[in-house]
Design an enzyme around this catalytic site. Structure first.
Site, PDB file in Angstrom:
ATOM      1  N   CYS A 121       0.853  -1.199   0.000  1.00  0.00           N
ATOM      2  CA  CYS A 121       0.000   0.000   0.000  1.00  0.00           C
ATOM      3  C   CYS A 121       0.884   1.243   0.000  1.00  0.00           C
ATOM      4  CB  CYS A 121      -0.886   0.035   1.243  1.00  0.00           C
ATOM      5  SG  CYS A 121      -1.892  -1.411   1.513  1.00  0.00           S
ATOM      6  N   CYS A 136       2.558   3.234  -3.196  1.00  0.00           N
ATOM      7  CA  CYS A 136       1.850   4.339  -3.855  1.00  0.00           C
ATOM      8  C   CYS A 136       1.441   5.428  -2.876  1.00  0.00           C
ATOM      9  CB  CYS A 136       0.598   3.825  -4.556  1.00  0.00           C
ATOM     10  SG  CYS A 136       0.918   2.644  -5.867  1.00  0.00           S
ATOM     11  N   HIS A 137       0.963   4.998  -1.695  1.00  0.00           N
ATOM     12  CA  HIS A 137       0.308   5.963  -0.804  1.00  0.00           C
ATOM     13  C   HIS A 137       1.184   6.504   0.311  1.00  0.00           C
ATOM     14  CE1 HIS A 137      -3.530   5.315  -2.743  1.00  0.00           C
ATOM     15  NE2 HIS A 137      -3.412   4.008  -2.583  1.00  0.00           N
ATOM     16  N   CYS A 146      -7.208  -1.705  -5.285  1.00  0.00           N
ATOM     17  CA  CYS A 146      -5.776  -1.435  -5.189  1.00  0.00           C
ATOM     18  C   CYS A 146      -5.009  -2.751  -5.215  1.00  0.00           C
ATOM     19  CB  CYS A 146      -5.450  -0.676  -3.905  1.00  0.00           C
ATOM     20  SG  CYS A 146      -5.807   1.079  -3.989  1.00  0.00           S
ATOM     21  N   CYS A 194     -37.526   2.228  11.189  1.00  0.00           N
ATOM     22  CA  CYS A 194     -36.842   2.272  12.489  1.00  0.00           C
ATOM     23  C   CYS A 194     -36.014   3.547  12.634  1.00  0.00           C
ATOM     24  CB  CYS A 194     -35.905   1.075  12.657  1.00  0.00           C
ATOM     25  SG  CYS A 194     -36.739  -0.484  12.942  1.00  0.00           S
ATOM     26  N   HIS A 195     -35.172   3.807  11.663  1.00  0.00           N
ATOM     27  CA  HIS A 195     -34.079   4.762  11.869  1.00  0.00           C
ATOM     28  C   HIS A 195     -34.435   6.204  11.535  1.00  0.00           C
ATOM     29  CE1 HIS A 195     -31.394   1.564  12.977  1.00  0.00           C
ATOM     30  NE2 HIS A 195     -31.783   0.872  11.921  1.00  0.00           N
ATOM     31  N   ARG A 247     -23.320  -5.323   9.014  1.00  0.00           N
ATOM     32  CA  ARG A 247     -24.354  -4.760   9.878  1.00  0.00           C
ATOM     33  C   ARG A 247     -25.666  -4.590   9.108  1.00  0.00           C
ATOM     34  NH1 ARG A 247     -27.349  -5.081  12.491  1.00  0.00           N
ATOM     35  NH2 ARG A 247     -28.239  -3.954  14.238  1.00  0.00           N
ATOM     36  N   CYS A 298     -29.498  -6.085   9.732  1.00  0.00           N
ATOM     37  CA  CYS A 298     -30.794  -5.392   9.703  1.00  0.00           C
ATOM     38  C   CYS A 298     -31.759  -6.144   8.799  1.00  0.00           C
ATOM     39  CB  CYS A 298     -30.642  -3.978   9.158  1.00  0.00           C
ATOM     40  SG  CYS A 298     -29.923  -2.816  10.319  1.00  0.00           S
TER      41      CYS A 298
END
Lengths: 291, 154, 107
Positions: free
Chosen positions: A106, A109-110, A144, A210-211, A248, A252
């Site tokens: 990684c 490049c970064h 990547c 719900c949210h 997650r 739901c």
């Protein structure tokens, strides 16, 4: 009326007011112990939000953090108690490890992730001009790997992928979520919005049921949040490990007895772009701690 | 973990153990009388002595956000000198499959008899911290922690 | 087991009681959980944690399956001199993980 019973009545009144959140907590000078109920413990803390940006369905935006108990909030706040922080060291090692046919890591490049990855996750999912579609952070990590490192992609829910997403997310901690929703990405936002409000599953419920409509209210002993995503990957007390967002969301979907979307699917992508846009301005909390 | 368990099998398991629906991970052996088991373990630990009240404080939420990770701490009032210090604090749990959750071992060099960790609670139950002092006396503190069946988090 | 996380102050006054926090990655498999095949997953936990200062043990913990995954342990230490803390975690397979931290005593 005796002085004693009057005092008792007064404390009962102020206690009730306190329990329903009408009084600031500093008024709580009664020496009576509050009743041990979930409602009382929840009411003891007034969720702190930020004003929602114009056009939001909410007046105030709340991170899921605000709906958690004192102990869970304390666990997230303490970097040496938050078990999600355990992802950072292994991911930092992975960041500089050469993998794949291209002989790159990684960092090839970064460079230094603590500098170059700052603010990145706050803007994800983001439009990718080469692919002509938005990509999530997890997908970008795998692109990547496959395209530039010529390495195998990491699997959904694998420690490697979730740790790396946490490590990159952590570099943006405290920075406001800002996902671009205009331009070429706008059809994806619209599609995500449609999915958000679509009722699915045997329980025939949408995310909004719900949210949006009932956040802050109880669902059995639990408190519903606004379904914000600024804490992902998040450490769930239930799972006892870090959970990526799509896991997650699958949870739901299972809860409303629908068939969960496939990981890294277009539908998830659209939904995630839209949900992220609903949290515009909330601070990134990665790794969060939730129940 | 528990998310591998289907709702149906969780319900079936629930018929046999109260803890099952809350924490399927620990439910398989929830059927025996864990309270008696815990009492026996405490009796064995203190050699039959009844621990005194005071000195020790057990910190535990009244309601656990989730039974799988409950913050728990103990602190004992002691000068922590070679002449008088806290040797151990053993934390007992009344409804988990095993009676002991954790034992902290202190020395005068600990400075303070204070420790915390995160524990699993299979159901709403009493948690009892027993301190063993250097003079052979025991002190205890008991807290009840409600482990709720949550909406989506539980 | 991965690299443990620790919070140990770098300096302390002579005789000061400091608080140490440790966190380590471990599934803490209780031995009471059934896997996908319906069979019990064998117990595999960190069962012992010890903390020494300049080679002398001052704190330890006997962990049981009731301790949550990725064990967090917080405890105190009285510091009288410069030295090195060493923390050791041992699991059911006998895997030993060690970590060290130095502390300097200021006037």
């Amino acid at each position: 009326m005796s002085a004693g019973s009057f005092r008792a009545m007064l404390s009962a009144v102020s206690l009730a007011a306190w329990a329903f959140g009408f009084m600031p907590s500093s008024v709580l000078a009664v020496d009576a112990k509050p009743p041990v109920t979930a409602a009382a413990t929840a009411a003891a803390y007034v969720p702190k939000g930020i004003p929602a940006p114009p056009g939001s369905v909410f007046k105030t935006l709340f991170s899921g953090y605000q709906f958690r108990s004192k102990d869970t909030r304390a666990m997230q706040d303490d970097d040496f108690s938050n078990p999600g922080m355990l992802a950072l060291d292994p991911a930092a090692t992975e960041w500089t490890k050469v993998d794949g046919a291209a002989g790159k890591s990684c960092s090839s490049c970064h460079g230094d992730a603590t500098k170059t990855m700052k603010g990145v996750s706050a803007t994800m999912p983001k439009w990718n001009a080469r692919l002509k579609r938005p990509v999530t952070l997890e997908e970008q990590i795998n692109f990547c790997r496959t395209d530039y490192m010529k390495a195998q992609p990491w699997k959904f829910k694998s420690d490697d992928l979730t740790n790396m997403a946490t490590y990159i997310g952590y570099q943006s901690r405290g920075m406001p979520v800002h996902v671009k929703v205009d331009g070429p990405i706008s059809p994806w936002v619209a599609r995500g919005k449609a999915l958000y409000y679509r009722r699915i599953g045997q329980l025939d419920m949408s995310c909004a049921n719900c949210h949006e409509k009932y956040y802050g209210k109880h669902i059995r002993a639990d408190t519903l949040s606004q379904g914000q995503t600024n804490d992902f990957p998040t450490y769930r007390l239930k799972a006892q490990h870090l959970v990526p967002l799509e896991q997650r969301l699958q949870g739901c979907m299972k809860n409303v007895r629908a068939r969960p979307y496939k990981p890294f699917s277009k539908r998830f992508l659209a939904l995630e772009v839209y949900i992220a846009s609903r949290g515009e301005g909330l601070p990134v909390e990665t790794p969060g701690v939730r129940n | 973990m528990s998310q591998n368990l289907s709702r149906r099998s969780a319900l079936k398991a629930g018929a046999f153990g109260v803890g099952a629906a809350v924490l399927p991970t620990l439910s398989a052996f929830a059927a025996p009388d864990t309270v008696a088991q815990t009492n026996a373990a405490m009796k064995k630990y203190t050699g039959g002595k009844v621990p005194m009240k005071g000195k020790i404080k057990l910190d535990l939420p009244q309601i656990a956000e989730n039974g799988n990770t409950v913050p728990m701490g103990v602190s004992v009032d002691s000068p922590m000198t070679p002449a008088s210090y806290v040797k151990e604090v053993r934390v007992f749990v009344s409804k988990n499959p095993l009676p002991i959750a954790v034992t902290f071992l202190f020395t005068p060099e600990s400075g303070a008899a204070k420790a915390s960790t995160h524990i699993r609670l299979a159901a709403t139950q009493d948690v009892i911290a027993v301190a063993k002092m250097s003079d052979g006396t025991f002190y205890s503190d008991t807290k009840n922690c409600k482990v709720t069946i949550g909406g989506c988090g539980g | 087991m991965s690299v443990p996380r620790m919070r140990v102050p770098k300096t302390a006054k002579k005789g000061e009681v400091i608080t140490i926090k440790t966190l380590i990655e471990h599934p803490m498999e209780s031995g009471f959980r059934k896997g996908k095949d319906g069979k019990l997953v064998p117990r595999m936990i960190i069962n012992k944690f010890t903390a020494t200062f300049n080679g002398k043990q001052f704190f330890a913990a006997d962990l049981q399956p009731s301790v949550s995954a990725n064990p967090f342990i917080e405890f105190d230490a009285k510091v009288d001199a410069d030295g090195t803390f060493e923390f050791t975690w041992v699991d059911d397979k006998g895997t030993i993980t060690k970590a060290q931290a130095k502390i300097t005593v200021t006037a």
